[in-house]
Write a protein that holds these residues in place. Structure first.
Motif, PDB file in Angstrom:
ATOM      1  N   UNK A 163       0.825  -1.209   0.000  1.00  0.00           N
ATOM      2  CA  UNK A 163       0.000   0.000   0.000  1.00  0.00           C
ATOM      3  C   UNK A 163       0.858   1.258   0.000  1.00  0.00           C
ATOM      4  N   UNK A 164       1.979   1.214   0.704  1.00  0.00           N
ATOM      5  CA  UNK A 164       2.882   2.363   0.722  1.00  0.00           C
ATOM      6  C   UNK A 164       3.472   2.618  -0.662  1.00  0.00           C
ATOM      7  N   UNK A 165       3.938   1.555  -1.305  1.00  0.00           N
ATOM      8  CA  UNK A 165       4.518   1.711  -2.646  1.00  0.00           C
ATOM      9  C   UNK A 165       3.459   2.185  -3.638  1.00  0.00           C
ATOM     10  N   UNK A 166       2.262   1.665  -3.512  1.00  0.00           N
ATOM     11  CA  UNK A 166       1.176   2.087  -4.385  1.00  0.00           C
ATOM     12  C   UNK A 166       0.942   3.599  -4.265  1.00  0.00           C
ATOM     13  N   UNK A 175       1.039   0.366 -11.433  1.00  0.00           N
ATOM     14  CA  UNK A 175       0.097  -0.016 -10.388  1.00  0.00           C
ATOM     15  C   UNK A 175       0.710  -1.077  -9.482  1.00  0.00           C
ATOM     16  N   UNK A 176       0.265  -1.082  -8.239  1.00  0.00           N
ATOM     17  CA  UNK A 176       0.707  -2.070  -7.258  1.00  0.00           C
ATOM     18  C   UNK A 176      -0.530  -2.685  -6.616  1.00  0.00           C
ATOM     19  N   UNK A 177      -0.604  -4.004  -6.646  1.00  0.00           N
ATOM     20  CA  UNK A 177      -1.742  -4.744  -6.095  1.00  0.00           C
ATOM     21  C   UNK A 177      -1.234  -5.786  -5.120  1.00  0.00           C
ATOM     22  N   UNK A 215      -4.920 -12.066 -10.319  1.00  0.00           N
ATOM     23  CA  UNK A 215      -4.623 -11.571 -11.668  1.00  0.00           C
ATOM     24  C   UNK A 215      -5.651 -10.535 -12.102  1.00  0.00           C
ATOM     25  N   UNK A 216      -6.916 -10.830 -11.872  1.00  0.00           N
ATOM     26  CA  UNK A 216      -7.972  -9.904 -12.286  1.00  0.00           C
ATOM     27  C   UNK A 216      -7.865  -8.574 -11.540  1.00  0.00           C
ATOM     28  N   UNK A 217      -7.564  -8.644 -10.242  1.00  0.00           N
ATOM     29  CA  UNK A 217      -7.402  -7.410  -9.456  1.00  0.00           C
ATOM     30  C   UNK A 217      -6.219  -6.596  -9.974  1.00  0.00           C
ATOM     31  N   UNK A 218      -5.135  -7.277 -10.311  1.00  0.00           N
ATOM     32  CA  UNK A 218      -3.963  -6.584 -10.856  1.00  0.00           C
ATOM     33  C   UNK A 218      -4.301  -5.883 -12.162  1.00  0.00           C
ATOM     34  N   UNK A 219      -5.012  -6.560 -13.041  1.00  0.00           N
ATOM     35  CA  UNK A 219      -5.342  -5.973 -14.328  1.00  0.00           C
ATOM     36  C   UNK A 219      -6.316  -4.809 -14.192  1.00  0.00           C
ATOM     37  N   UNK A 220      -7.154  -4.833 -13.163  1.00  0.00           N
ATOM     38  CA  UNK A 220      -8.037  -3.696 -12.898  1.00  0.00           C
ATOM     39  C   UNK A 220      -7.299  -2.536 -12.251  1.00  0.00           C
ATOM     40  N   UNK A 221      -6.118  -2.813 -11.708  1.00  0.00           N
ATOM     41  CA  UNK A 221      -5.374  -1.796 -10.996  1.00  0.00           C
ATOM     42  C   UNK A 221      -5.814  -1.614  -9.562  1.00  0.00           C
ATOM     43  N   UNK A 222      -6.487  -2.617  -9.007  1.00  0.00           N
ATOM     44  CA  UNK A 222      -6.947  -2.536  -7.618  1.00  0.00           C
ATOM     45  C   UNK A 222      -5.764  -2.515  -6.655  1.00  0.00           C
ATOM     46  N   UNK A 223      -5.995  -1.942  -5.464  1.00  0.00           N
ATOM     47  CA  UNK A 223      -4.945  -1.907  -4.455  1.00  0.00           C
ATOM     48  C   UNK A 223      -4.735  -3.239  -3.773  1.00  0.00           C
TER      49      UNK A 223
END
Length: 261
Positions: A163-166, A175-177, A215-223
């Motif tokens: 979360x800090x890096x994001x 993006x960072x997830x 994977x899906x969260x990463x592609x959405x750019x979710x935290x």
């Protein structure tokens, strides 16, 4: 020769969640550089090539700086679109009963090696202003891990770090997830010497489902994403439960001899 313009690195990809994440990348048209500290990584690479991807496997110990350098050198100058920092190690038993060298190796694998790799790849991505990073944390990071104290501590670090890096990269296109699974059906508990525990012997989550969620969260750019309804409820409860209570609950799951017949 590259088969695709898209390129992903997946660590800890020989089995379990890491392999399933690599498989999802291959199915989505990414060429792959995969790594693990065991020979199984070569067999996994061969299976992944069936998707038509160019797959290179590196057997390397990511608990060491030399191991990270070897992996990074294998990139060969390609632009990295996705980094999945999944390599991790667990260790059961009470802390004072553990081999301290093994306990330290958990820290070196889960934290130090992960930081070294993300620092290298993250700087490349920031320079190009493009990229996606997925870090495998855990809901274990929300609770004091009695009889898994070092492991849970490392996952608490990774959850927080992601979360800090994001936040630091919020003005970029990087993006960072953080993927936060619960107990998953992998070799983790055997390797961590936890097959005589409650958590080591009860039914666990499907690694394919966990990988798809990540994977899906990463592609959405979710935290972040907590995989599974039960784990979502457990992580939410952990935020309002005293640490002393959580430590006692964790003991019931992870103390040696708690396995249910």
């Amino acid at each position: 020769m590259p088969n695709s313009e898209k390129f992903a690195i997946v660590t800890g990809a020989s089995t379990g969640i890491g392999y399933e994440l690599a498989k999802r990348c291959a199915a989505e048209g990414y060429d792959l550089l995969i790594a693990a500290d065991e020979q199984q990584i070569e067999q996994s690479a061969e299976t992944l090539r069936a998707f038509g991807a160019d797959v290179r496997a590196v057997e390397v110990d990511l608990a060491t700086r030399d191991g990270v350098e070897k992996l990074y050198a294998a990139v060969g100058g390609r632009s990295i679109d996705v980094l999945i920092a999944n390599a991790g190690r667990g260790l059961g038993r009470g802390f004072l009963d553990q081999d301290v060298k093994e306990a330290t190796r958990v820290v070196d694998t889960n934290i130090s090696g992960t930081l070294w790799l993300i620092h290298k790849v993250g700087n490349d991505m920031r320079g190009r202003n493009k990229g996606r990073i997925l870090i495998t944390g855990s809901i274990a990071g929300f609770m004091p891990g009695s009889f898994q104290a070092v492991y849970n501590g490392t996952k608490a670090f990774l959850n927080s770090f992601s979360f800090a890096l994001r936040e630091e990269l919020k003005d970029t296109e990087v993006t960072v997830t953080c993927l936060m699974p619960g107990a998953t059906e992998t070799d983790f508990f055997r390797r961590a010497d936890m097959l005589d525990t409650d958590v080591g012997t009860t039914e666990k989550d499907d690694p394919t489902k966990v990988a798809d969620d990540g994977f899906n969260a990463m592609m959405r750019g979710d935290g972040d994403v907590v995989s599974g309804l039960k784990n979502k409820m457990q992580s939410a409860a952990a935020n309002i439960t005293p640490s002393s209570v959580l430590a006692g609950q964790h003991r019931k799951l992870s103390e040696p001899g708690t396995a249910k017949n």
